[in-house]
Design a protein around this motif. Structure first.
Motif, PDB file in Angstrom:
ATOM      1  N   ASP A  77       0.833  -1.209   0.000  1.00 57.75           N
ATOM      2  CA  ASP A  77       0.000   0.000   0.000  1.00 57.75           C
ATOM      3  C   ASP A  77       0.864   1.255   0.000  1.00 57.75           C
ATOM      4  OD1 ASP A  77      -2.236  -1.621   0.034  1.00 57.75           O
ATOM      5  OD2 ASP A  77      -2.649  -1.348   2.180  1.00 57.75           O
ATOM      6  N   GLU A  78       1.911   1.260   0.823  1.00 60.61           N
ATOM      7  CA  GLU A  78       2.809   2.420   0.872  1.00 60.61           C
ATOM      8  C   GLU A  78       3.533   2.621  -0.452  1.00 60.61           C
ATOM      9  OE1 GLU A  78       5.430   2.604   4.279  1.00 60.61           O
ATOM     10  OE2 GLU A  78       3.800   2.014   5.636  1.00 60.61           O
ATOM     11  N   ASN A  80       2.462   1.702  -3.405  1.00 60.48           N
ATOM     12  CA  ASN A  80       1.478   2.215  -4.364  1.00 60.48           C
ATOM     13  C   ASN A  80       1.240   3.707  -4.149  1.00 60.48           C
ATOM     14  OD1 ASN A  80       1.094  -0.223  -5.665  1.00 60.48           O
ATOM     15  ND2 ASN A  80      -0.602  -0.842  -4.345  1.00 60.48           N
ATOM     16  N   GLU A  81       1.132   4.117  -2.905  1.00 55.95           N
ATOM     17  CA  GLU A  81       0.935   5.531  -2.594  1.00 55.95           C
ATOM     18  C   GLU A  81       2.140   6.354  -3.032  1.00 55.95           C
ATOM     19  OE1 GLU A  81      -0.824   8.961  -1.546  1.00 55.95           O
ATOM     20  OE2 GLU A  81      -1.772   6.992  -1.655  1.00 55.95           O
ATOM     21  N   ARG A  84       2.096   6.620  -6.815  1.00 51.55           N
ATOM     22  CA  ARG A  84       1.063   7.578  -7.226  1.00 51.55           C
ATOM     23  C   ARG A  84       1.553   9.000  -6.983  1.00 51.55           C
ATOM     24  NH1 ARG A  84      -2.964  10.531  -5.490  1.00 51.55           N
ATOM     25  NH2 ARG A  84      -2.727  10.093  -3.283  1.00 51.55           N
ATOM     26  N   SER A  85       2.188   9.203  -5.826  1.00 61.57           N
ATOM     27  CA  SER A  85       2.712  10.533  -5.504  1.00 61.57           C
ATOM     28  C   SER A  85       3.800  10.944  -6.487  1.00 61.57           C
ATOM     29  CB  SER A  85       3.242  10.528  -4.074  1.00 61.57           C
ATOM     30  OG  SER A  85       3.786  11.775  -3.743  1.00 61.57           O
TER      31      SER A  85
END
Length: 108
Positions: A77-78, A80-81, A84-85
């Protein structure tokens, strides 16, 4: 002493000797039975202990698996974040560069 008395004493001594031998034999039988019972209980205890240890190890392994899966999911999840960032920042940087180029050089 009469012969009857002597005979009675001899028989009494024989019975006493027989009783002593019988009691020694019974004592030996009890000792063997006790030792056998102790060994059987030790085997049962060992078996129960081994089963308990296996169960505890399985439970521990399951808990570890759950924790690893949770950590792996959090990391994914991190990541992916972060990706995305990074993509947003790259897009923003490109847009900023395009705006700067347009403001400096116009639409020529």
């Amino acid at each position: 002493m009469s012969i009857k008395t002597i005979q009675y004493v001899k028989e009494a001594e024989e019975r006493a000797e027989k009783l002593e031998l019988d009691s020694l034999s019974k004592l030996e039988n009890i000792s063997v039975a006790t030792q056998t019972a102790i060994e059987e209980r030790e085997k049962q205890l060992s078996s129960v202990l081994n089963t308990y240890e296996r169960d505890q190890q399985k439970e521990y392994d399951q808990k570890i698996t759950v924790i690893k899966e949770k950590i792996d999911q959090e990391i994914a999840d991190e990541l992916n974040e972060m990706n995305r960032s990074i993509q947003l920042n790259q897009t923003d940087a490109v847009n900023d560069i395009v705006k700067e180029v347009i403001s400096r050089y116009g639409n020529s």
